[in-house]
Design a protein around this motif. Structure first.
Motif, PDB file in Angstrom:
ATOM      1  N   GLY A 196     -46.885 -62.462  31.140  1.00  0.00           N
ATOM      2  CA  GLY A 196     -48.347 -62.572  31.324  1.00  0.00           C
ATOM      3  C   GLY A 196     -48.624 -61.202  30.509  1.00  0.00           C
ATOM      4  N   LYS A 197     -47.932 -60.515  29.689  1.00  0.00           N
ATOM      5  CA  LYS A 197     -48.390 -59.368  28.982  1.00  0.00           C
ATOM      6  C   LYS A 197     -49.023 -59.606  28.067  1.00  0.00           C
ATOM      7  CE  LYS A 197     -46.248 -55.414  26.331  1.00  0.00           C
ATOM      8  NZ  LYS A 197     -45.005 -54.839  25.832  1.00  0.00           N
ATOM      9  N   ARG A 198     -48.880 -60.636  27.414  1.00  0.00           N
ATOM     10  CA  ARG A 198     -49.960 -61.100  26.071  1.00  0.00           C
ATOM     11  C   ARG A 198     -51.015 -61.345  26.705  1.00  0.00           C
ATOM     12  NH1 ARG A 198     -49.354 -65.377  21.371  1.00  0.00           N
ATOM     13  NH2 ARG A 198     -51.489 -66.145  21.148  1.00  0.00           N
ATOM     14  N   LYS A 199     -51.459 -61.935  27.718  1.00  0.00           N
ATOM     15  CA  LYS A 199     -52.795 -62.145  28.226  1.00  0.00           C
ATOM     16  C   LYS A 199     -53.485 -60.932  28.691  1.00  0.00           C
ATOM     17  CE  LYS A 199     -55.471 -64.681  31.849  1.00  0.00           C
ATOM     18  NZ  LYS A 199     -55.556 -65.912  32.689  1.00  0.00           N
ATOM     19  N   LYS A 200     -52.798 -59.869  29.257  1.00  0.00           N
ATOM     20  CA  LYS A 200     -53.152 -58.710  29.712  1.00  0.00           C
ATOM     21  C   LYS A 200     -53.594 -57.920  28.754  1.00  0.00           C
ATOM     22  CE  LYS A 200     -49.818 -58.095  33.711  1.00  0.00           C
ATOM     23  NZ  LYS A 200     -48.918 -57.667  34.309  1.00  0.00           N
ATOM     24  N   LEU A 201     -52.958 -57.921  27.380  1.00  0.00           N
ATOM     25  CA  LEU A 201     -53.303 -57.273  26.306  1.00  0.00           C
ATOM     26  C   LEU A 201     -54.582 -57.891  25.527  1.00  0.00           C
ATOM     27  CD1 LEU A 201     -49.867 -56.144  24.728  1.00  0.00           C
ATOM     28  CD2 LEU A 201     -51.604 -54.558  25.927  1.00  0.00           C
ATOM     29  N   LEU A 202     -54.418 -59.163  25.229  1.00  0.00           N
ATOM     30  CA  LEU A 202     -55.399 -59.880  24.571  1.00  0.00           C
ATOM     31  C   LEU A 202     -56.953 -59.941  25.111  1.00  0.00           C
ATOM     32  CD1 LEU A 202     -53.290 -62.592  22.732  1.00  0.00           C
ATOM     33  CD2 LEU A 202     -54.295 -60.459  21.700  1.00  0.00           C
ATOM     34  N   GLU A 203     -56.695 -60.300  26.532  1.00  0.00           N
ATOM     35  CA  GLU A 203     -57.798 -60.625  27.479  1.00  0.00           C
ATOM     36  C   GLU A 203     -58.311 -59.577  28.507  1.00  0.00           C
ATOM     37  OE1 GLU A 203     -57.517 -64.547  29.118  1.00  0.00           O
ATOM     38  OE2 GLU A 203     -56.219 -65.342  27.193  1.00  0.00           O
ATOM     39  N   ASN A 204     -57.548 -58.857  29.019  1.00  0.00           N
ATOM     40  CA  ASN A 204     -57.888 -58.107  30.095  1.00  0.00           C
ATOM     41  C   ASN A 204     -57.992 -56.611  29.748  1.00  0.00           C
ATOM     42  OD1 ASN A 204     -57.825 -60.393  31.663  1.00  0.00           O
ATOM     43  ND2 ASN A 204     -55.731 -60.081  32.224  1.00  0.00           N
ATOM     44  N   SER A 205     -57.206 -56.392  28.862  1.00  0.00           N
ATOM     45  CA  SER A 205     -57.214 -54.758  28.200  1.00  0.00           C
ATOM     46  C   SER A 205     -58.422 -54.327  27.868  1.00  0.00           C
ATOM     47  CB  SER A 205     -56.028 -54.391  27.116  1.00  0.00           C
ATOM     48  OG  SER A 205     -56.038 -53.082  26.841  1.00  0.00           O
ATOM     49  N   ASP A 206     -58.880 -53.045  28.176  1.00  0.00           N
ATOM     50  CA  ASP A 206     -60.148 -52.314  27.508  1.00  0.00           C
ATOM     51  C   ASP A 206     -59.944 -51.681  26.400  1.00  0.00           C
ATOM     52  OD1 ASP A 206     -61.687 -53.315  29.904  1.00  0.00           O
ATOM     53  OD2 ASP A 206     -61.093 -51.639  31.024  1.00  0.00           O
ATOM     54  N   VAL A 207     -58.697 -51.586  25.930  1.00  0.00           N
ATOM     55  CA  VAL A 207     -58.465 -50.710  24.492  1.00  0.00           C
ATOM     56  C   VAL A 207     -57.450 -51.432  23.520  1.00  0.00           C
ATOM     57  CG1 VAL A 207     -58.570 -48.582  26.040  1.00  0.00           C
ATOM     58  CG2 VAL A 207     -56.385 -49.840  25.681  1.00  0.00           C
ATOM     59  N   PHE A 208     -56.913 -52.457  23.877  1.00  0.00           N
ATOM     60  CA  PHE A 208     -55.855 -53.193  23.037  1.00  0.00           C
ATOM     61  C   PHE A 208     -56.557 -53.898  22.113  1.00  0.00           C
ATOM     62  CE2 PHE A 208     -53.625 -56.991  21.542  1.00  0.00           C
ATOM     63  CZ  PHE A 208     -52.341 -56.138  21.090  1.00  0.00           C
ATOM     64  N   CYS A 209     -56.479 -53.977  20.700  1.00  0.00           N
ATOM     65  CA  CYS A 209     -56.725 -54.520  19.489  1.00  0.00           C
ATOM     66  C   CYS A 209     -55.862 -55.025  18.556  1.00  0.00           C
ATOM     67  CB  CYS A 209     -57.997 -53.506  19.064  1.00  0.00           C
ATOM     68  SG  CYS A 209     -58.650 -54.267  17.654  1.00  0.00           S
ATOM     69  N   MET A 210     -55.780 -56.015  18.058  1.00  0.00           N
ATOM     70  CA  MET A 210     -54.898 -56.608  17.021  1.00  0.00           C
ATOM     71  C   MET A 210     -54.959 -55.947  15.897  1.00  0.00           C
ATOM     72  SD  MET A 210     -52.559 -59.020  18.161  1.00  0.00           S
ATOM     73  CE  MET A 210     -52.161 -59.364  16.654  1.00  0.00           C
ATOM     74  N   ALA A 211     -56.026 -55.090  15.483  1.00  0.00           N
ATOM     75  CA  ALA A 211     -56.281 -54.674  14.122  1.00  0.00           C
ATOM     76  C   ALA A 211     -55.101 -53.813  13.737  1.00  0.00           C
ATOM     77  CB  ALA A 211     -57.451 -53.872  14.003  1.00  0.00           C
ATOM     78  N   PRO A 212     -54.488 -52.870  14.518  1.00  0.00           N
ATOM     79  CA  PRO A 212     -53.437 -51.890  13.785  1.00  0.00           C
ATOM     80  C   PRO A 212     -52.161 -52.631  13.334  1.00  0.00           C
ATOM     81  CG  PRO A 212     -54.530 -50.870  15.913  1.00  0.00           C
ATOM     82  CD  PRO A 212     -54.918 -52.489  15.833  1.00  0.00           C
TER      83      PRO A 212
END
Length: 428
Positions: free
Chosen positions: A16-32
């Motif tokens: 479930g790491k993908r969901k945690k990052l893309l949907e639940n994280s307050d800081v993660f962003c795909m931009a970098p």
């Protein structure tokens, strides 16, 4: 179909790491992981929102014109590691501001629209670097060349502001009327061209991109090498479709898709005052032209909300939608964060109360009856939240700035914005 996607994600990402990052994280962003952005001053960042914090840029094209060297710089690697570990990074403070206002930030849009690049995140090295140098998205601001001098702008983003700033006695560098993204233009251009064969999305802004030679040279090069499947996106004042020998429509027709986000803060006299150089009737005609001639263009509007247009935005939105210039979900509101004396939170109490009532009525009696209005509702609420979040009295600075520029330009704020006359009278 949604169930199939959920099952697929569970199989591919059992932790479930993908969901945690893309949907639940307050800081993660795909931009970098997918983009390089460079401002007119040469500072490199992962996106335009992060470029406004120059404390720790991921690169500086005036020191190193090789664009790709910023991709795995020390600050870029640290930013990726911070995001993966749930740590806030000062580069991203503008997105955090938007989130605090209860609205979706650019970070949310990147995670929603570019999650198909998530495999890049999985291939991140332990030090935060990425081996793949084919960068999908490029956003390069070639210079500050512009044909407008907007009230909320400065010579950093517009060459036309330079002479007025000299008259106003502002501290500027006399050698920098036109600012280039890199001092060594030849080396920079070669490094930029090297990334174009594999680019998937190319964003243009400025300054004013439709008045820049580099913009048209880029389109010509893409056509020459056959990379016309790239998605072109713009932030533009949309004042013209012709520049020198170019008719940009003829170039756009050769590309798969063109996304235009016009920076428009109002119509008619109010809009023309805010964005000096704008002629509203010409902007409307340009919109009609692309609607007639270009089936591959998607048009939208970005409105910067300030003291100037806080009371004008609802009518502007209605006009744009009812004239079928824009779909309701293709109009965004961005609260101005600076200069401080033009921000909506510096309005006096009585005007804040009027604006709060205006937007409540706008939502109740108009937006609630309109389809595809959730985005603009969210943005309106964020504007009102920001407006009522602070009590700042900068009327003196506002008054001085307005009168000084009015004198130079032969304009009269009070005649154009009678609803804001009290802002001027406070310090007469």
């Amino acid at each position: 179909m949604k169930l199939v996607r959920k099952i697929k994600h569970l199989l591919l990402d059992p932790s479930g790491k993908r969901k945690k990052l893309l949907e639940n994280s307050d800081v993660f962003c795909m931009a970098p992981w997918i983009q390089l952005h460079a401002q007119t001053n040469g500072k490199v960042a992962p996106c335009c929102m992060s470029s406004f914090n120059p404390e720790n840029p991921i690169g500086d094209l005036n020191q190193d014109p090789e664009l790709s060297n910023s991709w795995n710089s020390a600050n870029m690697k640290q930013l990726r590691l911070d995001m993966l570990n749930g740590r806030k990074n000062s580069l991203c403070h503008n997105c955090y501001k938007y989130q605090d206002l209860g609205r979706n930030s650019e970070r949310h849009h990147y995670n929603r629209d570019f999650q198909h690049y998530y495999s890049r995140v999985e291939r991140t090295n332990k030090d935060g670097s990425i081996n793949d140098l084919a960068i999908p998205i490029l956003d390069i601001r070639f210079s500050n060349k512009c044909n407008y001098k907007c009230r909320i702008c400065s010579s950093e983003y517009s060459t036309l502001w330079y002479d007025e700033e000299v008259k106003l006695g502002r501290q500027i560098n006399p050698a920098n009327k036109e600012i280039k993204v890199a001092q060594d233009e030849v080396k920079f251009w070669e490094s930029f061209k090297a990334l174009l064969p594999t680019v998937k999305r190319l964003h243009f802004a400025g300054g004013e991109p439709l008045f820049m030679d580099e913009h048209y040279a880029t389109l010509e090069y893409l056509i020459e090498i056959g990379n016309t499947d790239v998605n072109l996106t713009y932030n533009t004042n949309f004042s013209t479709l012709r520049y020198k020998r170019y008719n940009v429509i003829e170039q756009w027709k050769k590309f798969r898709q063109v996304d235009i986000w016009a920076s428009l803060d109002g119509m008619g006299e109010k809009g023309d005052y805010q964005r000096k150089g704008q002629r509203w009737n010409e902007v409307e005609e340009n919109i009609r032209t692309i609607q007639r001639e270009c089936s591959n263009i998607f048009f939208g509007v970005n409105v910067t909300v300030s003291i100037f247009n806080i009371f004008h935005v609802p009518d502007f939105f209605k006009h744009m939608v009812e004239q079928k210039f824009v779909s309701p979900d293709r109009m965004n509101l961005y609260p101005l964060f600076g200069p401080n004396h033009f921000c909506v939170d510096t309005l006096p109490k009585e005007l804040k109360e009027k604006a709060t009532v205006l937007y409540a009525d706008f939502e109740l009696n108009y937006l609630n009856k309109l389809s595809k209005s959730e985005n603009i509702k969210n943005h309106c609420k964020s504007v009102i939240t920001l407006m009522n979040s602070n009590e700042r009295n900068l009327a003196g600075e506002f008054n001085h700035t307005i009168k000084s520029v009015d004198t130079i330009r032969g304009e009269d704020f009070s005649q154009v914005f009678p609803e804001l006359t009290s802002m001027i009278k406070q310090n007469i």
